[in-house]
Design an enzyme around this catalytic site. Structure first.
Site, PDB file in Angstrom:
ATOM      1  CD  GLU A   1      88.697  63.633 -24.798  1.00  8.52           C
ATOM      2  OE1 GLU A   1      89.597  62.876 -24.386  1.00  8.52           O
ATOM      3  OE2 GLU A   1      88.227  64.543 -24.131  1.00  8.52           O
TER       4      GLU A   1
ATOM      5  CE  LYS B   1      88.128  52.969 -23.748  1.00 13.80           C
ATOM      6  NZ  LYS B   1      89.424  52.388 -23.457  1.00 13.80           N
TER       7      LYS B   1
ATOM      8  NE  ARG C   1      91.726  57.936 -15.779  1.00 12.74           N
ATOM      9  CZ  ARG C   1      90.394  58.009 -15.838  1.00 12.74           C
ATOM     10  NH1 ARG C   1      89.706  56.954 -16.203  1.00 12.74           N
ATOM     11  NH2 ARG C   1      89.756  59.116 -15.536  1.00 12.74           N
TER      12      ARG C   1
ATOM     13  CG  PHE D   1      91.829  62.029 -20.845  1.00 10.24           C
ATOM     14  CD1 PHE D   1      91.096  62.045 -19.666  1.00 10.24           C
ATOM     15  CD2 PHE D   1      92.686  60.963 -21.087  1.00 10.24           C
ATOM     16  CE1 PHE D   1      91.220  61.024 -18.745  1.00 10.24           C
ATOM     17  CE2 PHE D   1      92.817  59.931 -20.164  1.00 10.24           C
ATOM     18  CZ  PHE D   1      92.074  59.964 -18.986  1.00 10.24           C
TER      19      PHE D   1
ATOM     20  NE  ARG E   1      82.073  51.334 -14.474  1.00  9.67           N
ATOM     21  CZ  ARG E   1      83.256  51.203 -15.064  1.00  9.67           C
ATOM     22  NH1 ARG E   1      83.434  51.707 -16.275  1.00  9.67           N
ATOM     23  NH2 ARG E   1      84.246  50.597 -14.468  1.00  9.67           N
TER      24      ARG E   1
HETATM   25  P1  ATP Z   1      86.990  51.219 -17.043  1.00  3.67           P
HETATM   26  O1  ATP Z   1      88.093  52.212 -17.010  1.00  3.67           O
HETATM   27  O2  ATP Z   1      85.762  51.756 -17.683  1.00  3.67           O
HETATM   28  O3  ATP Z   1      86.819  50.487 -15.777  1.00  3.67           O
HETATM   29  P2  ATP Z   1      88.798  49.678 -18.421  1.00  3.67           P
HETATM   30  O4  ATP Z   1      89.839  50.088 -17.495  1.00  3.67           O
HETATM   31  O5  ATP Z   1      88.694  48.244 -18.778  1.00  3.67           O
HETATM   32  O6  ATP Z   1      87.378  50.117 -18.010  1.00  3.67           O
HETATM   33  P3  ATP Z   1      88.249  50.783 -20.818  1.00  3.67           P
HETATM   34  O7  ATP Z   1      86.889  50.214 -20.806  1.00  3.67           O
HETATM   35  O8  ATP Z   1      89.096  50.293 -21.904  1.00  3.67           O
HETATM   36  O9  ATP Z   1      89.074  50.559 -19.584  1.00  3.67           O
HETATM   37  O10 ATP Z   1      88.104  52.394 -20.852  1.00  3.67           O
HETATM   38  C1  ATP Z   1      88.357  53.350 -19.902  1.00  3.67           C
HETATM   39  C2  ATP Z   1      89.795  53.824 -19.925  1.00  3.67           C
HETATM   40  O11 ATP Z   1      90.148  54.366 -21.188  1.00  3.67           O
HETATM   41  C3  ATP Z   1      90.098  54.987 -19.015  1.00  3.67           C
HETATM   42  O12 ATP Z   1      90.222  54.578 -17.681  1.00  3.67           O
HETATM   43  C4  ATP Z   1      91.393  55.540 -19.591  1.00  3.67           C
HETATM   44  O13 ATP Z   1      92.487  54.861 -19.054  1.00  3.67           O
HETATM   45  C5  ATP Z   1      91.303  55.177 -21.051  1.00  3.67           C
HETATM   46  N1  ATP Z   1      91.233  56.300 -21.996  1.00  3.67           N
HETATM   47  C6  ATP Z   1      91.826  56.301 -23.198  1.00  3.67           C
HETATM   48  N2  ATP Z   1      91.550  57.417 -23.876  1.00  3.67           N
HETATM   49  C7  ATP Z   1      90.762  58.184 -23.087  1.00  3.67           C
HETATM   50  C8  ATP Z   1      90.141  59.457 -23.234  1.00  3.67           C
HETATM   51  N3  ATP Z   1      90.270  60.167 -24.355  1.00  3.67           N
HETATM   52  N4  ATP Z   1      89.383  59.911 -22.208  1.00  3.67           N
HETATM   53  C9  ATP Z   1      89.247  59.201 -21.073  1.00  3.67           C
HETATM   54  N5  ATP Z   1      89.796  57.979 -20.883  1.00  3.67           N
HETATM   55  C10 ATP Z   1      90.552  57.467 -21.866  1.00  3.67           C
END
Ligand code: ATP
Length: 587
Positions: free
Chosen positions: A249, A251, A256, A341, A418
């Site tokens: 998908e 990102k 969120r 999603f 995770r």
């Molecule tokens: P993490 O959520 O892994 O702790 P983070 O908050 O720094 O790390 P990222 O590493 O950038 O975030 O990636 C995870 C986040 O990406 C998810 O928590 C969600 O908010 C976002 N996201 C964006 N697109 C999607 C998608 N298609 N499916 C799931 N999450 C997505």
């Protein structure tokens, strides 16, 4: 139950450095608490009156608490203020002053837990004219009937500085020890992760044991802890790890949101369990309009868009929606789209144990797609080349990268965990050595020169999931702009701690300590073995932790993240291992 019994347990736990001992003190106590009281015992151990997602608004400032103490012990407010300054917090000051006073008085009504809870609820609900006086009076009445230890905890609860040292994970351990067994601990944590309600879990296990815990299901209105992704360093690795075939998908770089849709209402939660409905009322309304069942829980990313071009805008744009006031202007100025999603619940059906593709098709069948409510772009990928092409498309569409998701029959939604069922790959990974880190501020150093009179650097900590503690990973002094430095003292003020917080491990001693709460995003050149930092101590070398070299603040305050969602010790150790692997020329 007498509040003094609970206060005494808090006192014993607070004095106990070993988590195992803390757990057994709490477990021994919980066994004898009746099931109506048990939710309040566990909420209060966390300095709350309600589940984590319910904002507790006792709203008592230090000033009001000083007034209440002064009225109770018959002293001038200015004198009480001096004791608070000397002792460092109103709780310890109240303890001391009530102790002095008790030498003189003989009679008072004992304070019951029931009375404390009712009084705190009245304080919480006090509104309008005279509300401050009423709150002060209620607290003063309770203090009048308190012993010194009770006074300490009452003042800490109302000012939001509980800090007993037993976090949620310790309470779950204690519940397992008291009412089930160690082996049942994962089941208890699962139930907590899908309800985020410690009181509910405590009451359920007390009344029905582990069998009742197993029956707990996802419910609309109780936010779930979100599922998180692991990271890998190349598209071929991602595809291989997911068995050669997976879903990818886009990102999206936004906020969120977990939407809990009922027949007549919708609530949106952040991953930190804050209520985001007031920030995105337009999204809430559209979700209800476009959902064709009565009740649902869906997750998605809210992204700011340019409505003329349809282009997605950078993350900073959607953060304008986080402000408290002027939201009707912000809706016009910063329009957003929600890209759905995942779907976790549909009309009585807990979908968290269904495979990813089924959950995804449920979104499609239960929601009408509209301009601002859409699906994330998705494609089934069967080779690294296809994956690379999809990644390039995601970047061209101004996304951060891709989220690869397992399509196996075991691809369930793992709340609060995770794992490699989801793997993220971002364009930053191609440039920087490592992904950014999310670290909690646990201390500050006063600035010098241009930064004199402000904080000049911060002591930042990672999270130890196993021990529920925070260990320092770097001293952060770059990446701050003047505006941020100006705002920092006010932002950190509520979390100042007189001593090193009980949950923090540190060798470096800052000028000011903070309870871990504020999370900042930090990049670094590399991770190295550090004799001074305590994060991941012993993971790679005995007696040494892991530190981040040349840390730099990215400008992003992760106010959507709870401190327990910071980069963990094992993530730091994994990144360190990857980096060592690289530098040995093995990749
Ligand atoms: P993490 O959520 O892994 O702790 P983070 O908050 O720094 O790390 P990222 O590493 O950038 O975030 O990636 C995870 C986040 O990406 C998810 O928590 C969600 O908010 C976002 N996201 C964006 N697109 C999607 C998608 N298609 N499916 C799931 N999450 C997505």
């Amino acid at each position: 139950m007498l509040f003094s019994e609970l206060a005494e347990i808090f006192d014993r736990i607070e004095a106990e450095p070993s988590r195992l001992e803390m757990t057994s003190i709490l477990a021994g106590f919980l066994k004898n608490v009746n099931s109506d009281d048990i939710p309040y015992v566990v909420y209060l151990s966390q300095g709350r009156l309600h589940p984590d997602f319910y904002p507790m608004v006792l709203g008592m400032s230090d000033k009001l608490v000083i007034k209440a103490i002064a009225a109770t012990v018959g002293m001038r407010e200015s004198k009480v203020f001096d004791v608070v300054v000397k002792e460092g917090d109103p709780g310890t000051a109240a303890e001391k002053l009530v102790n002095d006073k008790k030498q003189m008085t003989l009679f008072s009504d004992p304070l019951t837990l029931d009375r404390v809870v009712k009084s705190l609820i009245t304080i919480e609900n006090a509104e309008g004219k005279d509300s401050q006086d009423r709150k002060t009076k209620i607290l003063s009445n309770m203090l009048h009937d308190s012993n010194p230890i009770e006074a300490r905890y009452l003042c800490r609860i109302v000012t939001g500085r509980m800090r007993v040292g037993a976090g949620t994970m310790t309470v779950l351990d204690a519940l397992a020890e008291a009412f089930a067994s160690r082996d049942d601990r994962p089941e208890i944590e699962r139930a907590f992760n899908i309800t985020c309600d410690l009181g509910l879990i405590a009451k359920t296990i007390d009344e029905g044991g582990i069998d009742a815990i197993r029956k707990i299901k996802v419910r609309v209105g109780n936010p779930l802890k979100v599922m998180l992704a692991e990271r890998l360093r190349s598209i071929p690795e991602v595809v291989e790890r997911l068995g050669g075939k997976c879903a990818m998908e886009y990102k999206y770089d936004g906020i969120r949101v977990q939407a809990h849709i009922k027949k007549d209402s919708v609530k949106l939660y952040s991953r930190r369990l804050e209520d985001l409905t007031p920030n995105f009322p337009d999204v809430a309304l559209s979700l209800r309009e476009h959902c064709n069942i009565d009740e649902a829980i869906v997750e998605g990313e809210c992204v700011a868009v340019d409505t003329e071009t349809g282009n997605m805008l950078p993350f900073q744009e959607v953060t304008h929606r986080r402000k408290k006031h002027g939201i009707s202007d912000a809706i016009k100025d910063y329009p957003v789209r929600m890209f759905m999603f995942d779907m976790l619940y549909a009309d009585g059906r807990d979908m968290t144990s269904e495979p990813y593709l089924d959950r995804r098709s449920s979104i499609e069948s239960n929601f009408k797609i509209s301009d601002n409510i859409r699906m994330t772009a998705m494609k089934i990928i069967s080779s690294p080349e296809e994956g690379q092409k999809f990644f390039d498309e995601a970047i061209a569409a101004r996304c951060e990268g891709i989220m690869a998701k397992s399509i196996s029959k075991d691809s369930i939604y793992r709340a609060g965990s995770r794992g490699f069922l989801w793997i993220k790959y971002k364009k930053d990974y191609q440039q920087a050595l490592v992904d950014s880190f999310d670290l909690a501020v646990v201390g500050a150093f006063y600035g010098m020169g241009k930064r004199a009179g402000k904080y000049g650097a911060l002591l930042m900590a990672a999270y130890d999931q196993d021990a529920d503690r925070f260990g320092t990973a770097c001293k952060l002094g770059t990446g701050f702009d003047d505006e941020f430095l100006e705002k920092l003292p006010e932002m950190l003020e509520p979390y100042i701690s007189q001593d090193k917080p009980p949950s923090v491990d540190a060798q470096m001693i800052p000028d000011v300590w903070f309870d871990p709460y504020i999370v900042l995003e930090v990049t670094g050149a590399e991770i190295s073995i550090s004799p001074i930092h305590t994060a991941a101590a012993g993971y790679t070398k005995d007696d040494s932790g892991l530190g981040i070299r040349f840390p730099r603040f990215t400008g992003r305050v992760r106010d959507d993240k709870d401190p327990t969602e910071c980069t963990t010790y094992s993530e730091l150790a994994d990144i360190y291992a990857l980096q060592e692997h690289d530098s040995n020329g093995l990749i």
